[in-house]
Design a protein around this motif. Structure first.
Motif, PDB file in Angstrom:
ATOM      1  N   UNK A 140      12.253  -0.199  -2.693  1.00 57.91           N
ATOM      2  CA  UNK A 140      10.991  -0.717  -2.357  1.00 57.91           C
ATOM      3  C   UNK A 140      10.399  -1.811  -3.073  1.00 57.91           C
ATOM      4  N   UNK A 141      10.418  -1.732  -4.595  1.00 57.93           N
ATOM      5  CA  UNK A 141       9.912  -2.790  -5.100  1.00 57.93           C
ATOM      6  C   UNK A 141      10.532  -3.948  -5.156  1.00 57.93           C
ATOM      7  N   UNK A 142      11.812  -4.065  -5.110  1.00 58.27           N
ATOM      8  CA  UNK A 142      12.731  -5.202  -5.050  1.00 58.27           C
ATOM      9  C   UNK A 142      12.471  -5.924  -3.448  1.00 58.27           C
ATOM     10  N   UNK A 143      12.357  -5.109  -2.374  1.00 57.16           N
ATOM     11  CA  UNK A 143      11.886  -5.518  -1.360  1.00 57.16           C
ATOM     12  C   UNK A 143      10.661  -6.317  -1.111  1.00 57.16           C
ATOM     13  N   UNK A 144       9.672  -5.531  -1.868  1.00 60.11           N
ATOM     14  CA  UNK A 144       8.305  -6.197  -1.951  1.00 60.11           C
ATOM     15  C   UNK A 144       8.388  -7.662  -3.003  1.00 60.11           C
ATOM     16  N   UNK A 198       3.507   5.891  -2.853  1.00 59.31           N
ATOM     17  CA  UNK A 198       4.553   6.520  -3.408  1.00 59.31           C
ATOM     18  C   UNK A 198       4.588   6.550  -4.828  1.00 59.31           C
ATOM     19  N   UNK A 199       4.175   5.380  -5.641  1.00 60.53           N
ATOM     20  CA  UNK A 199       4.116   5.476  -7.118  1.00 60.53           C
ATOM     21  C   UNK A 199       3.050   6.394  -7.503  1.00 60.53           C
ATOM     22  N   UNK A 200       1.912   6.389  -7.057  1.00 58.91           N
ATOM     23  CA  UNK A 200       0.920   7.652  -7.254  1.00 58.91           C
ATOM     24  C   UNK A 200       1.710   8.972  -7.232  1.00 58.91           C
ATOM     25  N   UNK A 201       2.347   9.339  -6.154  1.00 57.31           N
ATOM     26  CA  UNK A 201       2.678  10.833  -5.854  1.00 57.31           C
ATOM     27  C   UNK A 201       3.805  10.875  -6.915  1.00 57.31           C
ATOM     28  N   UNK A 202       4.767   9.845  -7.298  1.00 56.29           N
ATOM     29  CA  UNK A 202       5.721   9.973  -8.167  1.00 56.29           C
ATOM     30  C   UNK A 202       5.041  10.386  -9.629  1.00 56.29           C
ATOM     31  N   UNK A 210       2.437   3.213 -13.439  1.00 52.49           N
ATOM     32  CA  UNK A 210       1.202   3.514 -12.361  1.00 52.49           C
ATOM     33  C   UNK A 210       0.315   2.455 -12.462  1.00 52.49           C
ATOM     34  N   UNK A 211       0.025   1.776 -13.374  1.00 51.91           N
ATOM     35  CA  UNK A 211      -0.719   0.926 -13.497  1.00 51.91           C
ATOM     36  C   UNK A 211      -0.267  -0.471 -12.807  1.00 51.91           C
ATOM     37  N   UNK A 212       1.132  -0.959 -13.179  1.00 53.79           N
ATOM     38  CA  UNK A 212       1.621  -2.039 -12.613  1.00 53.79           C
ATOM     39  C   UNK A 212       2.232  -1.776 -11.088  1.00 53.79           C
ATOM     40  N   UNK A 213       2.231  -0.637 -10.892  1.00 58.97           N
ATOM     41  CA  UNK A 213       3.063  -0.267  -9.359  1.00 58.97           C
ATOM     42  C   UNK A 213       1.638  -0.385  -8.401  1.00 58.97           C
ATOM     43  N   UNK A 236       0.884  -1.316  -0.019  1.00 67.42           N
ATOM     44  CA  UNK A 236       0.193  -0.029  -0.165  1.00 67.42           C
ATOM     45  C   UNK A 236       0.995   1.260  -0.024  1.00 67.42           C
ATOM     46  N   UNK A 237       1.951   1.430   0.708  1.00 72.78           N
ATOM     47  CA  UNK A 237       2.870   2.459   0.879  1.00 72.78           C
ATOM     48  C   UNK A 237       3.604   2.606  -0.415  1.00 72.78           C
ATOM     49  N   UNK A 238       3.913   1.357  -1.073  1.00 68.87           N
ATOM     50  CA  UNK A 238       4.549   1.619  -2.262  1.00 68.87           C
ATOM     51  C   UNK A 238       3.578   2.161  -3.374  1.00 68.87           C
ATOM     52  N   UNK A 239       2.395   1.724  -3.387  1.00 72.29           N
ATOM     53  CA  UNK A 239       1.260   2.267  -4.335  1.00 72.29           C
ATOM     54  C   UNK A 239       1.112   3.975  -4.114  1.00 72.29           C
TER      55      UNK A 239
END
Length: 120
Positions: free
Chosen positions: A98-102, A16-20, A38-41, A11-14
């Motif tokens: 963040x993505x690698x950790x997830x 951050x993706x939206x803000x980015x 945006x879609x994949x993140x 959720x935090x990653x999503x």
């Protein structure tokens, strides 16, 4: 997803993706690659949420496998945006880590769940 670490992190990653994405489309005026990101993140967390409400262990694994693929796709878009100099090293490293950790967490959960299914 309050009780799930992977749920919270996705959720935090999503977020951050939206803000980015919001900043990226304004600053860079790039809409195609950033929309893919945006879609994949955001799909990573959505599929994790579905997995947490799975009807069976196999359904759980299936939903997490989709989330894993979306996470890996997100990493691809980040790498592409970085290599084509759309994003800075700092922007890349923040989201990429963040993505690698997830991805590692998701893969670990899938492997653990599969192993538990195989044991009598």
């Amino acid at each position: 997803m309050s009780g799930s670490i992977v749920g919270k992190k996705s959720f935090e990653f999503a977020v951050n993706i939206i803000k980015f994405y919001k900043i990226f489309i304004v600053d860079k005026k790039e809409y195609v690659l950033s929309k893919q990101l945006l879609r994949s993140g955001t799909s990573v967390g959505a599929n994790i949420r579905e997995a947490l409400n799975a009807q069976s262990k196999m359904d759980f694994i299936h939903k997490l496998s989709i989330s894993q693929k979306e996470c890996d796709e997100t990493i691809y878009w980040l790498e592409l945006l970085y290599q084509t100099e759309y994003i800075s090293k700092v922007e890349f490293e923040t989201l990429h880590s963040q993505a690698i950790e997830l991805l590692k967490i998701i893969r670990s959960i899938i492997i653990t769940t599969k192993n538990k299914l195989q044991k009598p």
